[in-house]
Design an enzyme around this catalytic site. Structure first.
Site, PDB file in Angstrom:
ATOM      1  CD  GLU A 192      -2.833  -1.202   2.428  1.00 18.43           C
ATOM      2  OE1 GLU A 192      -2.619  -0.419   3.366  1.00 18.43           O
ATOM      3  OE2 GLU A 192      -3.774  -2.007   2.428  1.00 18.43           O
ATOM      4  CG  ASP A 250      -1.743  -0.323  -3.069  1.00 21.63           C
ATOM      5  OD1 ASP A 250      -2.732  -0.117  -2.332  1.00 21.63           O
ATOM      6  OD2 ASP A 250      -0.869   0.540  -3.275  1.00 21.63           O
ATOM      7  CD  GLU A 317      -4.671  -7.741   1.946  1.00 18.18           C
ATOM      8  OE1 GLU A 317      -5.511  -6.995   2.475  1.00 18.18           O
ATOM      9  OE2 GLU A 317      -3.435  -7.559   2.047  1.00 18.18           O
TER      10      GLU A 317
HETATM   11  C1  XIL Z   1      -5.871  -5.708   8.649  1.00 16.81           C
HETATM   12  C2  XIL Z   1      -6.238  -6.800   9.628  1.00 16.81           C
HETATM   13  O1  XIL Z   1      -7.214  -7.648   9.049  1.00 16.81           O
HETATM   14  C3  XIL Z   1      -6.758  -6.172  10.909  1.00 16.81           C
HETATM   15  O2  XIL Z   1      -6.989  -7.180  11.879  1.00 16.81           O
HETATM   16  C4  XIL Z   1      -5.767  -5.148  11.423  1.00 16.81           C
HETATM   17  O3  XIL Z   1      -6.300  -4.493  12.545  1.00 16.81           O
HETATM   18  C5  XIL Z   1      -5.402  -4.134  10.364  1.00 16.81           C
HETATM   19  O4  XIL Z   1      -4.955  -4.806   9.205  1.00 16.81           O
HETATM   20  N1  XIL Z   1      -4.847  -4.453   3.832  1.00 16.81           N
HETATM   21  C6  XIL Z   1      -3.828  -5.237   4.296  1.00 16.81           C
HETATM   22  C7  XIL Z   1      -4.013  -6.036   5.528  1.00 16.81           C
HETATM   23  O5  XIL Z   1      -2.793  -5.357   3.621  1.00 16.81           O
HETATM   24  O6  XIL Z   1      -2.829  -6.212   6.238  1.00 16.81           O
HETATM   25  C8  XIL Z   1      -5.066  -5.417   6.417  1.00 16.81           C
HETATM   26  O7  XIL Z   1      -5.286  -6.297   7.509  1.00 16.81           O
HETATM   27  C9  XIL Z   1      -6.328  -5.163   5.639  1.00 16.81           C
HETATM   28  C10 XIL Z   1      -6.080  -4.212   4.512  1.00 16.81           C
END
Ligand code: XIL
Length: 411
Positions: A192, A250, A317
């Site tokens: 990101e 990202d 994700e």
């Molecule tokens: C999130 C987790 O799911 C949460 O538990 C934490 O509080 C914050 O991070 N993008 C990402 C992940 O790359 O690492 C994030 O995960 C969600 C968004």
């Protein structure tokens, strides 16, 4: 022989009787009803077996995984790739400066003991998930060894990357696959780095306690990204040829054309840089935190553009929010959600050739453990394929079919 003939005849008749001939099954011995696959019993619909050319992963929580029950059972049964939801972020692995914590083996143990094919590392360099000690260095007086703040942060970043990669790629580690290679197959090296306008995250902007700007950019400058990838490649090379794959991860590819373009330009530039003759980047993680109204056309265009880089593509994700409709979830939104899960899996298969697929990873397992919003203790996004009791939602079956069925021409 005769029995086989009768079975084949029966299957043929059922198959020909399909109501939607435009959607053909990849495996002709499996009959369809409408576009739903019916030959397999519910217990046989296992996500990781749906398509040999698409690995299926989940982000997992190390507090939940050791407990016996539905969560653990689903993880072991359905996924052949695991990502740590939080357990491999900097705050977890280097809670104090220079003190690394690699004592938790929950994910590695599950992967090893249940024959999962791989672990995906998440994440080495991110503006979020940082320990407080590093934030303090942005303003604290510098020790004499560091002429500039950039030098201090460069040294923090390189040590973190080197130490973490070396730990999981350690030749003496027991966490290896059948071929003797580390179970850790890949890392999100930088996560990101860009904002929704396609600019580098930079200026401090604290929202709900989280800085949306990047401490790495502010201290090192934009070179931090290629430095991070270079350190990661060097660290991996130092462990021997483990074949580790390095990703830029990202979100927003589907809704921000500017960001998509910036990601494209950035990864193409990174691809030109090599260590020991190897490009410092291997792949792009497309997070896919999307919702039921996300546009298939945009998703398609984003996949085509990212795949045109020639890099590996990880849908890293995936979750599909119901858009906070309030409870109870209506069948209308659940139907939109199931269709979007199917569409996304099919779009991935259609626009990313098998050789470039790193797989599809869902973010979290079920609605109960999802990171998305809870309101008064109730999940209002419902973004995963299992409900709060880990019962399969319609989305589960459509995701399965999206991985398995032939892809309609309309997508
Ligand atoms: C999130 C987790 O799911 C949460 O538990 C934490 O509080 C914050 O991070 N993008 C990402 C992940 O790359 O690492 C994030 O995960 C969600 C968004």
């Amino acid at each position: 022989m005769r029995n086989q003939f009768i079975v084949a005849l029966f299957l043929g008749v059922v198959y020909m009787g399909c109501t939607k001939p435009s959607i053909k099954n990849e495996n002709p011995s499996e009959p369809l009803t409408g576009n739903r696959l019916v030959a397999l019993a519910d217990t046989e619909k296992i996500l990781q077996n749906a398509n040999p050319n698409v690995m299926v992963g989940a982000a997992v929580n190390i507090n939940l995984l050791p407990q016996t029950g539905a969560y653990r059972d689903l993880v072991i049964k359905h996924y052949n790739s695991l990502t740590a939801e939080n357990a491999m972020k900097m705050t977890a692995l280097q809670p104090q400066e220079g003190t690394f914590n690699f004592s938790d083996h929950t994910i590695e143990d599950v992967a090893l003991n249940y024959g999962l094919k791989r672990i995906h590392g998440h994440t080495l360099v991110w503006h979020n998930g940082l320990p407080n000690w590093i934030k303090n260095w942005e303003t604290a007086a510098l020790p004499p060894a560091f002429p500039t703040r950039a030098a201090k942060f460069d040294s923090i970043m390189s040590r973190h990357i080197r130490t973490v990669i070396a730990n999981y790629d350690n030749p003496a580690s027991i966490y290896k696959d059948a071929a003797g290679k580390p179970l850790m197959k890949s890392w999100d090296v930088v996560n990101e780095a860009l904002d929704d306008n396609g600019d580098y995250r930079s200026t401090q902007n604290i929202v709900n306690g989280v800085d949306k700007g990047s401490i790495w950019y502010r201290t090192i400058g934009k070179l931090y990204i290629e430095k991070a990838f270079t350190y990661a490649r060097m660290a991996a090379e130092a462990q021997g040829d483990t074949g580790i794959k390095l990703f830029y991860n990202d979100y927003g590819h589907d809704y921000s054309a500017k960001k998509l373009d910036s990601i494209y330009k950035m990864v193409m530039a990174l691809k030109q840089i090599t260590v020991n003759g190897k490009p410092i980047i291997d792949g792009i993680g497309m997070q896919f935190h999307i919702n039921i109204n996300s546009s298939n056309t945009n998703i398609k265009n984003a996949l085509i553009k990212m795949a045109s880089t020639g890099l590996l593509i990880h849908m890293s994700e995936l979750d599909i929010s119901l858009n906070k409709p309030g409870l109870p979830f209506s069948s209308t939104v659940l139907n939109l959600q199931k269709q979007k899960f199917e569409d996304v899996a099919m779009l991935y298969r259609k626009y990313v050739v098998a050789a470039q697929r790193w797989g599809i990873t869902t973010w979290d397992v079920g609605d109960n453990d999802s990171w998305l919003t809870y309101s008064n203790g109730v999940q209002v996004d419902g973004a995963t394929v299992y409900d709060i009791n880990y019962v399969k939602k319609p989305a589960f079956y459509f995701l399965y079919d999206g991985l398995y069925l032939a892809i309609p021409a309309s997508l």
